[in-house]
Design a protein around this motif. Structure first.
Motif, short mmCIF file in Angstrom:
data_model
loop_
_atom_site.label_atom_id
_atom_site.label_comp_id
_atom_site.label_asym_id
_atom_site.label_seq_id
_atom_site.Cartn_x
_atom_site.Cartn_y
_atom_site.Cartn_z
N PRO A 154 0.78 -1.25 0.00
CA PRO A 154 0.00 0.00 0.00
C PRO A 154 0.80 1.29 0.00
CG PRO A 154 -0.07 -1.05 2.15
CD PRO A 154 0.56 -2.03 1.23
N GLN A 155 1.97 1.29 0.61
CA GLN A 155 2.72 2.54 0.73
C GLN A 155 3.86 2.64 -0.28
OE1 GLN A 155 0.65 4.59 2.16
NE2 GLN A 155 2.19 5.46 3.53
N LEU A 156 3.80 1.81 -1.31
CA LEU A 156 4.79 1.86 -2.39
C LEU A 156 4.08 2.04 -3.72
CD1 LEU A 156 7.16 -1.13 -1.43
CD2 LEU A 156 7.18 1.23 -0.57
N CYS A 157 4.80 2.67 -4.66
CA CYS A 157 4.29 2.84 -6.02
C CYS A 157 5.35 2.32 -6.98
CB CYS A 157 3.99 4.31 -6.29
SG CYS A 157 3.39 4.63 -7.97
N LEU A 158 5.09 1.21 -7.62
CA LEU A 158 6.05 0.62 -8.55
C LEU A 158 6.13 1.48 -9.81
CD1 LEU A 158 7.99 -1.69 -9.21
CD2 LEU A 158 6.03 -2.97 -10.13
N ARG A 159 7.31 2.08 -10.04
CA ARG A 159 7.47 3.03 -11.15
C ARG A 159 8.36 2.52 -12.28
NH1 ARG A 159 6.57 8.46 -9.86
NH2 ARG A 159 7.14 8.85 -12.04
N GLY A 160 9.32 1.62 -11.94
CA GLY A 160 10.21 1.24 -13.02
C GLY A 160 11.27 0.23 -12.62
N LEU A 161 12.33 0.22 -13.41
CA LEU A 161 13.42 -0.74 -13.25
C LEU A 161 14.75 0.00 -13.24
CD1 LEU A 161 12.17 -3.32 -15.91
CD2 LEU A 161 11.79 -3.43 -13.44
#
Length: 231
Positions: A154-161
């Protein structure tokens, strides 16, 4: 201070030239100034010249600089070093981005320890694109499974690599390894993950990374000079 400003201008010019060479808009590539081991005064100097994104490798150093520079509340702090379980709280409380997630346990701790009044931490999964045993990062074939786990926190936003290729002056080797990250991003996007970031390219290989579609280059020595390590 003039020297550090000139170095910043030189790096920005390299980014512009690299983008122009492959028909990309320079605005599509963010410059992350890697300020690890350098004093807060250097960050202040670059801030005055318009730089806002800074990268740190050590959790305690990140926390210290955030405290010293608290008045500069629009600095975007990126954690780009290996992260141990006993240091996750310092990063969770201070970083806007973490580029080095390779284990679900670390991501889980970051999510649990992120203060609820702050926005989710932007996350990049670190991928070992060279296969070197000395390099950190999840194996390419394990990226999807890790992405599925991290995206649910919930407190993370997966943005990339993110990746660190092998140290090489061979542009073909670099291109092949950067392409691994590009292809993984496309595969994840095809599965519905809204990734927009490829964190790849440093002082010595940013041109190759930009040619491969990097959206963020992590540059330290080309801006700050030789690192200051304390005993």
């Amino acid at each position: 201070m003039a020297t550090i400003f000139t170095a910043l201008q030189d790096v920005q010019a390299r980014i512009d030239t690299a983008c122009t060479a492959v028909g990309r808009n320079p605005a599509a590539v963010k410059l992350l100034a890697v300020s690890k081991t350098f004093p807060a005064a250097d960050i202040q100097a670059l801030y005055q010249f318009g730089q806002r994104a800074f990268g740190e490798n050590y959790a305690q150093e990140l926390a210290n600089k955030c405290q010293i520079l608290a008045e500069y509340n629009d600095i975007e702090w990126h954690f780009i070093g290996p992260l141990q379980s006993n240091k996750t709280r310092l990063v969770a409380e201070n970083a806007a981005w973490v580029h080095t997630i390779e284990r679900f346990k670390i991501a889980e701790r970051l999510s649990a320890q992120r203060p609820t009044h702050l926005p989710p931490i932007n996350i990049c999964l670190q991928v070992n694109v060279s296969g070197e045993t000395t390099k950190s990062g999840v194996a390419p074939e394990q990226v999807l499974a890790l992405a599925e786990q991290v995206a649910k926190l919930p407190q993370l936003c997966l943005r990339g690599l993110m990746c660190i290729p092998e140290s090489s002056h061979d542009s073909e080797i670099l291109a092949q390894q950067f392409l691994v990250l590009v292809q993984l991003k496309a595969q994840l996007q095809a599965r519905g993950y809204a990734l927009d970031t490829l964190s790849m390219g440093m002082s010595n290989d940013l041109e190759s990374a930009i040619a491969a579609d990097s959206t963020l280059v992590r540059v330290g020595s080309a801006i700050f000079g030789q690192r200051h390590y304390s005993s």
